[in-house]
Design an enzyme around this catalytic site. Sequence first.
Site, PDB file in Angstrom:
ATOM      1  N   GLU A  72       0.820  -1.228   0.000  1.00  0.00           N
ATOM      2  CA  GLU A  72       0.000   0.000   0.000  1.00  0.00           C
ATOM      3  C   GLU A  72       0.845   1.265   0.000  1.00  0.00           C
ATOM      4  OE1 GLU A  72      -2.549  -3.284   1.721  1.00  0.00           O
ATOM      5  OE2 GLU A  72      -0.494  -2.560   2.072  1.00  0.00           O
ATOM      6  N   PHE A 134     -11.402  -7.707  13.809  1.00  0.00           N
ATOM      7  CA  PHE A 134     -10.286  -8.106  12.957  1.00  0.00           C
ATOM      8  C   PHE A 134     -10.000  -7.014  11.929  1.00  0.00           C
ATOM      9  CE2 PHE A 134      -8.820 -10.338   9.049  1.00  0.00           C
ATOM     10  CZ  PHE A 134      -7.561 -10.716   9.522  1.00  0.00           C
ATOM     11  N   GLN A 135      -8.748  -6.596  11.869  1.00  0.00           N
ATOM     12  CA  GLN A 135      -8.254  -5.566  10.955  1.00  0.00           C
ATOM     13  C   GLN A 135      -8.991  -4.237  11.118  1.00  0.00           C
ATOM     14  OE1 GLN A 135      -8.042  -7.229   6.925  1.00  0.00           O
ATOM     15  NE2 GLN A 135      -5.962  -7.936   7.366  1.00  0.00           N
ATOM     16  N   LYS A 184     -17.925  -1.291   5.798  1.00  0.00           N
ATOM     17  CA  LYS A 184     -18.350  -2.342   4.858  1.00  0.00           C
ATOM     18  C   LYS A 184     -19.860  -2.336   4.650  1.00  0.00           C
ATOM     19  CE  LYS A 184     -16.959  -7.036   3.693  1.00  0.00           C
ATOM     20  NZ  LYS A 184     -16.173  -8.209   4.157  1.00  0.00           N
ATOM     21  N   MET A 498      24.075   9.627   2.663  1.00  0.00           N
ATOM     22  CA  MET A 498      23.906  10.916   3.325  1.00  0.00           C
ATOM     23  C   MET A 498      24.190  10.818   4.812  1.00  0.00           C
ATOM     24  SD  MET A 498      23.419  14.072   2.786  1.00  0.00           S
ATOM     25  CE  MET A 498      22.530  14.385   1.254  1.00  0.00           C
TER      26      MET A 498
END
Length: 587
Positions: A72, A134-135, A184, A498
Site C-alpha cells: 500500500e 479483525f483488521q 463495509k 547521506m
Amino acid sequence: MNNLSTKPTQTFPPSGVRGLTHTTSGSLALIDALLSEDVKTIFGYPGGAIMPIYDALYDFKESLNHILVRHEQGAIHAAQGFARVSGQTGVVFATSGPGATNLVTGLADAQIDSTPLVCITGQVFAHLLGTDAFQETDIINITMPVTKWNYQVTDANEIPEIIAKAFFIAKTGRPGPVLIDITKNAQLQLFEYKGYRKCIHIRSYRPEPIVRNEYIEQAAALINQAKKPFIIFGQGVILGNAEKEFLNFIEKTGIPTAWTIMGMSAIPTDHPLSVGMLGMHGNYAPNYLTNECDVLIAVGMRFDDRVTGRLDKYAKQAQIIHLDIDPAEIDKNVKATIGIWGNCKETLPLLTNLVEEKTHTAWLNEFHVRLEKETTLLIEKELHPKEGKLTMGEVLQVLNELTNGEAVIVTDVGQHQMIACRYAKQTQSRSNITSGGLGTMGFALPAAIGAKLGAPHRQVVAIMGDGGAQMNIQELGTIMQFKPNVKILILNNSFLGMVRQWQELFHEKRYSFTDIQSPNFVKVAEAYSIKGKQIALREELKSSLQEMLDYPESYLLEIAVKHEDNVFPMVPQGKGVAEIVLSKEEI
C-alpha cells in the site's frame, strides 16, 4: 462473511444519471463518483474490508485502470508521482487495518509536499467499530495530522456528497491528501441514488484567499526601489499552473531567481536569470547572496529549515515579500514585510503590471562570479573527474546530454537526490519528482511508476541509491505486471550515503550501521522479467545510459560509484546560509 454477490437490480450508465432516482449500492455510487470526476487510474490493493468496492470495480475495467501494487505504501507513492507529473488528483484504494496504516507515510509525504490525493479505505462494519474487530484501526484519528481532510462514511447515502467534497478539497487552494474511510455495511447498502454532483463550494472553506490590491501596490513599490532584489520560488508556481506568469514577472524585472527542490523545473534550469538551487546542498551563490539582497521576493515556497538555515541569521538585511496561497505560511517561519495571499497565477500578473522593466546586470554578475568559484573548486571535479571511480555528478551530466533535459527525473532520498537536483537539466515543468519535505526513502520506484502512467509520452528515469532502492523493491512486480516503461538508475556506493557523510563530517568517521550490503540488483530485476546491467567503468557510462534509454521496455542500470563521496556545497546544521562551505576542510 456476508454474501458479497448481492448486487442492486439496476445499475447506472458510466457517466452517472443526475436527478434520476434509482436503487444502487454504496460501492457502485463510489465508482460513479470516480467516473464523474474523470478518474481513469487507481492505485490499490484489495482486502476484506474493501472487497465490495473491488467487486463493483470488476465491471468497469475498461473505464478505470486499476494498478495492483505490491504494498500500500507503493500505491500512495505511485499516486503521488501520477499527481505531480499530470496535475490531476491521485486516487488510492486500500483495505482496513494494516492496509490503511500502510498509507500513513505517503499521506504525510503528500501533506507536506502539497500533493492532491483521494484515498479510499475500507473499514469494518459500523456495528463493530470500537470493538477491536479483525483488521480494525481508527484510521481517522491516526491520519488526522497528515491529511487535509478525512471523514468516515457509515451510511451509503453520504457517499456521493462526501466523495465530491473529497475531490474539491484535495485539488483546490493548497492541494493535499484526503482520506475517506467507508465501512463495509455502507459499501453493501442499497439506497435511492440521485446521481453525482461535483462540489464547487463548501461553506467555511475558502480555498483561495481574497487578493488585496494594496499589498500588491506596496510590493511593487518595494521592488521598483530595490538595488539588489532576489527572487526565490517553490512548488507553488507549478501547483498554481503559473509558470508563464512567473516567467513574465522575472523577465520584466530582470531579477536573479533561484529555486527550491520542489520548485525545480517551473522555469528551464538554464534560463539566463536562473542562478541555481537554494538549500542545505544548494548552490553557493544563491545561498550566500540571500544575506546580501535588499528585497527578497518569495513565491510559492514556505521557508523550510533546509532553505533558511538558522532563522536568526537569515536575510536580516532584506525586506521580504512573500506570495503564497496558504495564509498560514506567511509569517510562520520568516516575518514578511509584505504578505500577499492568493494563487500566484492571479497575484503575479497584478504585480507584473505594476513593476518597472529593469535589468540588474551588476547584481546578477555577483551570482555569476560565485558560480565560477563553485565551478572551479567543485562542480568541474564532480562532473568531469579525470580519474578514480565514477561520481554521481558525472552520471547526471551524461544523462543530461542524452536526454537534453526533457526527461522526468524521479529521485529517491539521499546524496543522489541532492546531486540530481543540483545537476539535472530540465526544460519542462513537472519534471522533478521527489520527496521534499518528508524525505521518504523508497519513494522513487513507485513514484516513477505513477509518473509514467501520468505522462506516458515522456521518458521517466527513476534515480535511487542502493539503500532506498531496497525499501520498495517489491514494486518491480508492479512493473512486471503492468509494464510501464520506467528507467531505473541505481547509484550504488555501498553506503547509506547521506548519513555516512554526516558521520564523516560531524561524528569523527564513526560509521555506525551505514555500511549496507545489497543484492545483485540485476538478478533481482531479471527475476521480475526486467532487463538489467551493472557497470563500474567510465568508458561504459555513456553507451550504457544510451542503451537504457533506447530499450523499449523498463530497464535497470546499476552503476558503482565512489564509496566515500560527499555532496557539497553544504550549509552545516546550526549555521546560517551565508556560512555555506565548499569542502570538508572549511567545516
